[in-house]
Design an enzyme around this catalytic site. Sequence first.
Site, PDB file in Angstrom:
ATOM      1  N   ASP A 192       0.871  -1.168   0.000  1.00  0.00           N
ATOM      2  CA  ASP A 192       0.000   0.000   0.000  1.00  0.00           C
ATOM      3  C   ASP A 192       0.910   1.219   0.000  1.00  0.00           C
ATOM      4  O   ASP A 192       1.526   1.545   1.021  1.00  0.00           O
ATOM      5  CB  ASP A 192      -0.897  -0.042   1.238  1.00  0.00           C
ATOM      6  N   LYS A 218      -3.533  11.850  -2.959  1.00  0.00           N
ATOM      7  CA  LYS A 218      -2.441  12.026  -2.001  1.00  0.00           C
ATOM      8  C   LYS A 218      -1.146  12.429  -2.707  1.00  0.00           C
ATOM      9  O   LYS A 218      -0.193  12.862  -2.057  1.00  0.00           O
ATOM     10  CB  LYS A 218      -2.238  10.750  -1.193  1.00  0.00           C
ATOM     11  N   CYS A 355      -8.968   5.450   9.985  1.00  0.00           N
ATOM     12  CA  CYS A 355      -9.239   4.193   9.269  1.00  0.00           C
ATOM     13  C   CYS A 355      -8.212   3.126   9.636  1.00  0.00           C
ATOM     14  O   CYS A 355      -7.740   2.373   8.784  1.00  0.00           O
ATOM     15  CB  CYS A 355      -9.275   4.409   7.764  1.00  0.00           C
TER      16      CYS A 355
END
Length: 397
Positions: A192, A218, A355
């Site tokens: 990720d 991002k 999250c």
Amino acid sequence: MNRETSLVPSLSVRGEFPAIAGWHYLDSAATAQKPQAMIDAVTAAYARDYATVHRGVYERSAVMTQSFEDARGAIARFLGAGSPNEIVFTRGATEAINLVAQSLPRVGRDRVLVSALEHHSNIVPWQLAGYTLDVVPLTDDGRIDLDAAESMVSERHRVVALAHVSNVLGSILDATRAADMAHSKGALLLLDGCQAAPRIPVDVSAIGCDFYAVSGHKLYGPTGIGALWGRTALLEAMPPYQGGGAMIDRVTFERTTFLPPPSRFEAGTPHIVGAVGLHAAIDWIGKVGLDAIHAHEAALVAECRSALRGMNDIQLFGPADSAGIVSFAMRGVHPHDIGTILDDEGIAIRAGHHCAQPLMDRLGVPATARASFAAFSDSSDIEALLRGLDKVRRIFS
């Protein structure tokens, strides 16, 4: 803190970000603000150049198709990929991980190795796909414990799925070691890269990973666009998990055949302008330089952590050399209250579980406050944060 004595270098790019004028934005780990060059590229794509891609026989469609595919090539170069055809456009890293979880042949393996610091987007997709998760613990300073991971990975693991940089702690994974560890048992490594790609140079070929997921917003680009890099042989072995236009070779009511990757994974009309905007953002990053961005953010992290460390009511999380991210808690004050008071002072931070609820459980807190930096950040943002925390302290004293 005296800005004149600050050791933080200036990239002198703050003026290129129109949305942060007069505002102390410290939430880039959630989404980065946008440079004018990216905004201009998106405006031109909609106002002057817009057309569909891959379908039209008219000139503007051909030009827009070329721009769309040029963006694919730019992402491939940015990530060190061998070919643009290894890049699949997605809505973001979340969709990229879901794609792998749903489409990757299991070859008799039913487990995925993740870590205790993963974002929900690197947990839930594997659960939905029916895998059993094994969780690697963290070291005391908040890094993924690769010594423990080496003892845990087995021939039953199809994928080792890890954050290259933690979105809460900023800790940087030794990705090359993680790849060697996964491959030693025949597992694949998915990284990720949401927090890593905007902050540190990434070279998937040098790392030796098998999949890499990024989100455009991002990376100083638009929302709704991201990418999955995957090894060619792996993508070719994966069936599509969504169907529709653009990804087909031939459709009959009896049988459908699909185009080769990456097209087979890009059903429907893509986010054309998003890809153009992401290309412009990547070009902007290239102009500034990721090494310079990383050095700038590292200096800001050091300055921020040093100031917070001197406050006896502040608890810091994560390693001292975190990449652009500082998470903390203030004794007796919920992070949501910190965030609300700071907002009144023109300072934006993230407050909550980010999250990453399993990580909050591991840290023993319901939430943290998180200040995250970017190329446009400077010492004035830290000074504002410290002033804001003084106000929080006065209110709750």
